[in-house]
Write a protein that holds these residues in place. Structure first.
Motif, PDB file in Angstrom:
ATOM      1  N   ALA A  86       0.301 -17.874 -15.247  1.00 51.59           N
ATOM      2  CA  ALA A  86      -0.160 -17.136 -16.422  1.00 51.59           C
ATOM      3  C   ALA A  86      -1.510 -16.471 -16.164  1.00 51.59           C
ATOM      4  CB  ALA A  86      -0.253 -18.066 -17.634  1.00 51.59           C
ATOM      5  N   THR A  87      -2.401 -17.160 -15.470  1.00 51.06           N
ATOM      6  CA  THR A  87      -3.712 -16.595 -15.166  1.00 51.06           C
ATOM      7  C   THR A  87      -3.592 -15.391 -14.241  1.00 51.06           C
ATOM      8  OG1 THR A  87      -4.728 -18.764 -15.427  1.00 51.06           O
ATOM      9  CG2 THR A  87      -5.986 -17.116 -14.217  1.00 51.06           C
ATOM     10  N   VAL A  88      -2.818 -15.541 -13.176  1.00 55.80           N
ATOM     11  CA  VAL A  88      -2.639 -14.432 -12.229  1.00 55.80           C
ATOM     12  C   VAL A  88      -1.947 -13.259 -12.915  1.00 55.80           C
ATOM     13  CG1 VAL A  88      -1.481 -13.731 -10.093  1.00 55.80           C
ATOM     14  CG2 VAL A  88      -2.663 -15.919 -10.200  1.00 55.80           C
ATOM     15  N   LEU A  89      -0.960 -13.539 -13.742  1.00 59.63           N
ATOM     16  CA  LEU A  89      -0.249 -12.472 -14.449  1.00 59.63           C
ATOM     17  C   LEU A  89      -1.187 -11.716 -15.388  1.00 59.63           C
ATOM     18  CD1 LEU A  89       2.485 -11.091 -15.028  1.00 59.63           C
ATOM     19  CD2 LEU A  89       2.813 -12.778 -16.842  1.00 59.63           C
ATOM     20  N   GLY A 137     -11.669  -0.932  -7.534  1.00 61.67           N
ATOM     21  CA  GLY A 137     -11.600  -2.386  -7.694  1.00 61.67           C
ATOM     22  C   GLY A 137     -10.394  -2.825  -8.499  1.00 61.67           C
ATOM     23  N   ALA A 138     -10.106  -2.119  -9.584  1.00 62.21           N
ATOM     24  CA  ALA A 138      -8.953  -2.460 -10.418  1.00 62.21           C
ATOM     25  C   ALA A 138      -7.654  -2.246  -9.656  1.00 62.21           C
ATOM     26  CB  ALA A 138      -8.961  -1.623 -11.693  1.00 62.21           C
ATOM     27  N   VAL A 191      -2.956  -4.601  -6.767  1.00 63.07           N
ATOM     28  CA  VAL A 191      -2.125  -4.786  -5.580  1.00 63.07           C
ATOM     29  C   VAL A 191      -2.151  -6.253  -5.129  1.00 63.07           C
ATOM     30  CG1 VAL A 191      -1.907  -4.176  -3.130  1.00 63.07           C
ATOM     31  CG2 VAL A 191      -2.347  -2.393  -4.821  1.00 63.07           C
ATOM     32  N   MET A 192      -3.331  -6.846  -5.092  1.00 61.75           N
ATOM     33  CA  MET A 192      -3.463  -8.239  -4.680  1.00 61.75           C
ATOM     34  C   MET A 192      -2.741  -9.173  -5.660  1.00 61.75           C
ATOM     35  SD  MET A 192      -7.010 -10.172  -3.606  1.00 61.75           S
ATOM     36  CE  MET A 192      -7.849  -8.691  -4.033  1.00 61.75           C
ATOM     37  N   THR A 207      -0.189  -8.431  -7.664  1.00 61.79           N
ATOM     38  CA  THR A 207       1.256  -8.247  -7.549  1.00 61.79           C
ATOM     39  C   THR A 207       1.799  -9.016  -6.348  1.00 61.79           C
ATOM     40  OG1 THR A 207       1.061  -6.059  -8.550  1.00 61.79           O
ATOM     41  CG2 THR A 207       3.082  -6.521  -7.353  1.00 61.79           C
ATOM     42  N   THR A 208       1.101  -8.940  -5.238  1.00 61.91           N
ATOM     43  CA  THR A 208       1.497  -9.677  -4.044  1.00 61.91           C
ATOM     44  C   THR A 208       1.447 -11.184  -4.291  1.00 61.91           C
ATOM     45  OG1 THR A 208       0.588  -7.898  -2.689  1.00 61.91           O
ATOM     46  CG2 THR A 208       1.027  -9.984  -1.597  1.00 61.91           C
ATOM     47  N   THR A 209       0.421 -11.631  -4.984  1.00 63.20           N
ATOM     48  CA  THR A 209       0.289 -13.056  -5.291  1.00 63.20           C
ATOM     49  C   THR A 209       1.402 -13.528  -6.216  1.00 63.20           C
ATOM     50  OG1 THR A 209      -2.110 -12.893  -5.057  1.00 63.20           O
ATOM     51  CG2 THR A 209      -1.260 -14.806  -6.241  1.00 63.20           C
ATOM     52  N   LEU A 210       1.759 -12.730  -7.211  1.00 63.10           N
ATOM     53  CA  LEU A 210       2.856 -13.096  -8.106  1.00 63.10           C
ATOM     54  C   LEU A 210       4.174 -13.244  -7.352  1.00 63.10           C
ATOM     55  CD1 LEU A 210       2.074 -10.887 -11.214  1.00 63.10           C
ATOM     56  CD2 LEU A 210       2.006 -13.381 -11.098  1.00 63.10           C
ATOM     57  N   ILE A 211       4.434 -12.329  -6.448  1.00 61.07           N
ATOM     58  CA  ILE A 211       5.657 -12.416  -5.637  1.00 61.07           C
ATOM     59  C   ILE A 211       5.626 -13.686  -4.791  1.00 61.07           C
ATOM     60  CG2 ILE A 211       6.932 -11.343  -3.746  1.00 61.07           C
ATOM     61  CD1 ILE A 211       6.043  -8.618  -4.981  1.00 61.07           C
TER      62      ILE A 211
END
Length: 77
Positions: free
Chosen positions: A11-14, A43-44, A49-50, A52-56
């Motif tokens: 939830a935090t990463v999302l 930065g945003a 990108v970071m 989205t990669t982490t969620l995957i």
């Protein structure tokens, strides 16, 4: 307990990913950007990108953990 922690991390990463993606989209749709806005956009966009990669990666690891648990349950029987 592990699933409970996973939900908070996910939830935090999302939330951070969607917020930075919205900021990048909003700034990207502006006709011109000041130097400060340009840095904020960079930065945003990088955070988007970071994130989205982490969620995957999180979803993939959660799936593989469940498969490992199913395999170990079959081995125990």
């Amino acid at each position: 307990m592990q699933s409970f922690n996973f939900k908070y991390v996910f939830a935090t990463v999302l939330t951070l990913t969607l917020t930075s993606g919205g900021a990048a989209w909003h700034l990207g749709s502006q006709p011109t950007l000041s130097p400060a806005q340009d840095r904020l956009f960079d930065g945003a966009n990088a955070t988007w990108v970071m994130g989205t990669t982490t969620l995957i990666g999180l979803l993939t690891s959660q799936t593989s953990d469940r498969q490992d648990e199913d395999d170990s349950d079959k081995d125990d029987q």
